[in-house]
Enzyme design. Structure first.
Site, PDB file in Angstrom:
ATOM      1  NE  ARG A 137      -3.657  -2.471  -0.040  1.00 46.06           N
ATOM      2  CZ  ARG A 137      -3.444  -3.642  -0.627  1.00 46.06           C
ATOM      3  NH1 ARG A 137      -2.341  -3.678  -1.188  1.00 46.06           N
ATOM      4  NH2 ARG A 137      -4.213  -4.457  -0.404  1.00 46.06           N
ATOM      5  CD  GLU A 160      -5.847  -0.225   1.958  1.00 45.12           C
ATOM      6  OE1 GLU A 160      -6.817  -0.707   0.897  1.00 45.12           O
ATOM      7  OE2 GLU A 160      -5.547  -1.016   2.795  1.00 45.12           O
ATOM      8  CB  SER A 166      -9.970  -2.197   2.774  1.00 46.08           C
ATOM      9  OG  SER A 166      -9.461  -2.627   3.950  1.00 46.08           O
TER      10      SER A 166
END
Length: 296
Positions: free
Chosen positions: A170, A290, A220
């Site tokens: 990420r 995230e 998410s």
């Protein structure tokens, strides 16, 4: 002052535009100026004009993994959602950054190219996928990316390789916001069309059965902590169903926060902070977000 008159077609410019219309999560304040370019030249013109007039510049893709604060975004916002051409060149697919990464995976299927099956259920744009090094079900963008054409904040065009993107979990060089991604080239392999289709069908079913797709969400919310799963930690804190304003921790997947009743960005941010605090107190684990937060 209309800085972009006679530079960008008027139908591509919106003033005081509600950004809730441009995010998956359906929230966010107003953009002072929102521009939807469709060519590299238009993006370059916007970047150089903003620089010339000292206007703050924000880049927005599909708004899939993004929370825009209720105060909106000052200056100029470039939305690349209409920047969506995809072409196939042998075993490579070259896509503009605003195209849906799902559509790129489907184009790969059309041409019997394998390697992007994992992306068949990832919401959002190609640019966002590179920015986050998006991944799912054992695959990630770093596995298949060859290069990208980018624009610097000074308006200079560059091509950078996959290695130069510094892709990790990420993370990428793009998170420094020094580059605007214009297009990406994916290196794939010839495969069996039926097998590719079957794999995509399996992954699509897995996503639909586990994720709360019936509500707007930003995907998410948290990165996976080392040695843990964010959703499991949240579930073990008995936070599913917890609501602040119109934002709720999903009962279907604890890693998602869904917009169940006209949530504000502040509802989301307050709920994120509550989750982080609760998990920290119970498990001594820090949950890192995230999702990207923009605006004021």
């Amino acid at each position: 002052m209309n800085y972009f008159d006679n530079k960008i077609p008027a139908d591509k410019i919106k003033y005081n535009e509600p950004l809730r219309n441009h995010t998956f999560i359906r929230l966010g304040g107003l953009a002072d100026i929102l521009i939807h370019p469709t060519t590299n030249e238009e993006v370059t013109t916007v970047v150089r004009t903003a620089r010339e007039h000292n206007l703050p510049l924000t880049i927005l893709g599909k708004g899939s993994n993004t929370i825009i604060r209720d105060g909106g975004i000052r200056g100029v916002t470039i939305s690349l959602s209409n920047f969506n051409e995809i072409r196939v060149e042998g075993n490579e697919i070259v896509s503009q950054s605003g195209a849906d990464i799902i559509d790129v995976s489907r184009r790969a299927l059309d041409y019997s190219l394998t390697g992007l099956e994992f992306a068949c259920g990832i919401p959002g744009s190609v640019g966002g996928a590179l920015y986050m090094n998006a991944g799912a079900y054992g695959g990630q963008i770093s596995d298949v990316i060859k290069s990208a054409q980018v624009l610097t904040r000074e308006g200079e065009l560059l091509t950078i390789t996959g290695e130069e993107m510094q892709l990790g979990y990420r993370k990428s060089i793009f998170r420094s916001d020094q580059y605007i991604i214009l297009d990406a080239a994916f290196q794939l392999e010839a495969g069996n069309k039926d097998q590719i289709a079957e794999k995509m069908k399996e992954l699509t079913h897995a996503r639909e059965s586990k994720q709360p797709l019936e509500y707007p969400s930003c995907g998410s919310v948290f990165k996976r902590p080392v040695g843990h799963f964010a959703g499991k930690l949240i579930q073990d804190c008995e936070l599913q169903g917890t609501r602040i304003g119109g934002a709720e921790v999903s009962m279907k997947h604890a890693g998602f926060i869904v917009n169940v009743d006209n949530a504000t960005a502040q509802d989301y941010l307050d709920l994120i902070e509550h989750i982080q605090r609760t998990v920290r107190e119970k498990f001594n684990v820090e949950l890192e977000t995230e999702v990207i937060t923009l605006g004021e």
